[in-house]
Design an enzyme around this catalytic site. Sequence first.
Site: not given
Length: 317
Positions: A43, A48, A77, A110
């Site tokens: 994931d 990130y 996302k 997201h």
Amino acid sequence: MEKLSFKNGDTMPAIGLGTWKSDPGDVHDAVIAAIQSGYRHIDCAAIYGNESEVGEALKKAFADGMVKREELWVTSKLWNNSHRREQIIPALEKTLKDLQLEYLNLYLVHWPIALNKDVTFPEGPDDFLSLEEVPITETWKGMEEAKHKGLAKHIGVSNFSEKKIRELLQQSESKPEMNQVEMHPYLQQKELVAYCKEQGIHLTAYSPLGSGDRPARSKKESDPVLMEDKTIHNIAKKHDCSPAQVLISWAVNRGTAVIPKSVNPKRIQQNIDAAKINLSDDEMQTIAGLDKHHRFIDGAFWAMEGSPYSMEGLWNE
Ligand code: A2P
């Protein structure tokens, strides 16, 4: 390993490796360790800040024959600053370039929050765009286009309340296939789980271990510590396993996917081994009694003064 099935026959392994909060310097080895431990679900997300390191690891895993692309499920996302129709394909293409992939298995919106295109995290009210300015239905059209182009095999949402999904369903041609939300024994989301099940929408549980390493902006002194819960520890003792494994097994038992984050090879292995643990009906019922409706990631950072978003409007509760 339990799997979640999609209408076209694709299956997603229930346990995936979470990469939120994994430092770029750690995530490469974490992904390699995960694939070697048997994970077939990773994931990711653009925000990130580590997708190119994940991409290097995937490239190595394919090149060394650890796994084939078609055996791996990769989710990413769309960040909040790319919600306009014309931004979605370019944002996805950037993620694909970073991950060194030709397609994603799953691409998610997201958050139901829109930001100006040059903003990563909002610092003031001017950084936001309201959902009237950029409706989710506009964003969703771009997601549908991504699926039609084959850049994402499946599309879905994250951090969506039942109300937001209902609104989207009323105004869109296709349904989200997944809703990824915070879910653990202190935030069981029973109504959302029932609604998504009724609609044929899968759920993925994020922060399943209570996200002890969450950023300071999401920490409150009054927060409980999920991993120290006595009931979870007692059940773990009975199964001769760790509290984390009980939490992961609980999520799988409820028919959801779950993405524990770790950068530690032993814990990465331990977390996937939770697939072998079978909690009894009595144990599931005992855990059902632990719900506190407690969000560790409460989204307060979207509800700053002057923002068009509020906590109530975000979660619709
Ligand atoms: P680490 O990455 O050093 O293993 P969540 O998935 O809820 O966001 O939680 C992630 C946090 O839980 C991280 O601090 C991670 O640390 C830790 N963690 C992951 N797996 C385990 C485990 N099996 N036992 C204890 N802590 C774990």
